[in-house]
Design a protein around this motif. Structure first.
Motif: not given
Length: 434
Positions: A280-285, A424-426, A430-434
């Motif tokens: 995610d973006s927060s992991g860049a630093v 779709t929610i699915e 699938r791509v965000t792993g939420e």
């Protein structure tokens, strides 16, 4: 560095292209067309496979030998789909033709090899990169199709209006770094080239260093790393700095040396674009600190961090719009509860609304999806964020501050696109792993 000469060339005539376009409406159509050519020449068979893959929007063609047969699979919208099973004799003939065109050794089957060639379709040159790998059943081959038609404008990326405005403002700045993060195949290069396409003007010099050069854009100086000759991202970037560039694209930051040179370039009057492999973006630093870069170098250099994924869009021909289940309604309401009201679609505030559901038809190869759209999260590095980075924050603390400052998470951006009837929610899950 000069671009390597592409070894072979396959030209597909307009007549043949039109015929394939007419008969190959879906994967089943491609399978039938290949069936007709079993026993024909390898040239004709390869033309059909490649032209069919292009018209179906495939990014990769996989050739995989099995015990008694060989399998052809296409990656369409990020998902592999079976296209055809054929005999091993046909497979070996096809593989030999690919190797010959790519300039790689036909008699070597016990070690990986890489090559490339070009196909010309209706005056468009499409570069094909091939990778072979020895496997238990024989050599597997993957052909990546680098189609210049995938070069798109910023407006076509799928950015929400608020993010699009931030993008347009940030890319006008004369210096600083913009980092795009995400796993392989998440569309980072496509996003950066959409930006380069927008800012590409005769009065500015843009140089890219990549591995490999995926798109060729007129007006850019593009160079490809070659570690076997000692031409790495780090020493290539040093050479670029002596070429008086205004804008630099570093294909990927993989090590401390490359990171430090890129960040220094951002501090000394250059606009630098690059990618990082983080979730995610927060992991860049945290990733840059993990590579060994000091926070004091990171904080003043970075202007913006973007993370992205590519969920599939529902097929517009067969999608059904249904009232969300109790579970999905809760996911939407809970997921978007803290998002600014002005960003949310009208459907969120309606008493009743419908969301898309994938069904499947011949148009979308019975997957229910056709095409992909970007979902994003982004934060800007202002004075407060800069001071915070100097403390070497954890990913969690970084995310919390970004959210407090108004960052919409990728998962939330995906839910917004569900409410807009795009995906779709699915797919979002699938791509965000939420």
């Amino acid at each position: 560095m000069e671009r390597e000469k592409i070894t072979g060339e396959v030209e597909i005539s307009s007549k043949r292209a039109a015929q394939i376009q007419k008969t190959v409406e879906n994967i089943a159509g491609l399978g039938k067309e290949i069936e007709k050519l079993i026993g024909a020449s390898a040239t004709e068979l390869l033309e059909t496979v490649l032209a069919g893959a292009l018209y179906l929007g495939a990014s990769d063609v996989h050739l995989e030998p099995e015990e008694e047969k060989a399998k052809l699979r296409l990656r369409i919208d990020g998902i592999l789909q079976d296209a055809k099973l054929f005999d091993l004799k046909t497979y070996n003939m096809l593989l030999s033709r690919v190797k010959l065109l790519s300039g790689i050794k036909l008699n070597i089957t016990t070690r990986p090899q890489d090559g490339r060639f070009t196909i010309l379709v209706e005056n468009t040159a499409i570069e094909i990169r091939i990778s072979t790998l020895p496997s238990e059943r024989g050599e597997t081959a993957v052909l990546r199709l680098l189609n210049p038609k995938n070069l798109i404008e910023i407006e076509a990326l799928g950015l929400r209006k608020d993010i699009e405005e931030i993008f347009k403002k940030e890319i006008k700045k004369p210096n600083g770094m913009i980092v795009v993060t995400g796993p392989t195949g998440s569309g980072k290069t496509t996003t950066l080239y959409a930006v380069l396409k927008r800012i590409n003007k005769p009065e500015i010099k843009i140089i890219t260093i990549e591995d490999p050069v995926e798109y060729h854009l007129e007006g850019l100086s593009q160079t490809q790393v070659d570690p076997s000759r000692g031409y790495t991202f780090a020493n290539g970037l040093r050479s670029i700095m002596r070429q008086d560039p205004d804008v630099i694209l570093v294909g990927e930051i993989r090590d401390k040396e490359t990171a430090e040179i890129a960040l220094q370039a951002a501090l000394t009057g250059h606009l630098v674009f690059s990618t990082l492999h983080t979730n995610d973006s927060s992991g860049a630093v945290a990733r840059l600190i993990d590579l060994g870069v000091r926070p004091v170098s990171i904080a003043p250099s970075i202007n913006m961090v973007v993370a992205q994924r590519l969920p599939r869009k529902v097929c517009q021909k067969c999608a059904e719009f249904v009232s969300p289940s109790k579970e999905n309604l809760e996911k939407i309401k809970k997921g978007l509860a803290k998002v600014k009201k002005e960003i949310l679609p009208k459907a969120f505030f309606a008493k009743y609304f419908k969301i898309p559901q994938a069904k499947g038809c011949s148009e979308c190869n019975n997957t229910g999806y056709r095409g992909r759209i970007g979902i994003y999260e982004t934060f800007l590095v202002d004075d407060q964020m800069e001071r915070f980075i100097l403390k070497s924050p954890s990913i969690v603390d970084m995310r919390d501050l970004a959210i407090k400052k108004g960052m919409v998470l990728m998962h939330q951006d995906g839910l917004i696109k569900v409410l807009e009837g795009i995906t779709t929610i699915e797919e979002v899950e699938r791509v965000t792993g939420e």
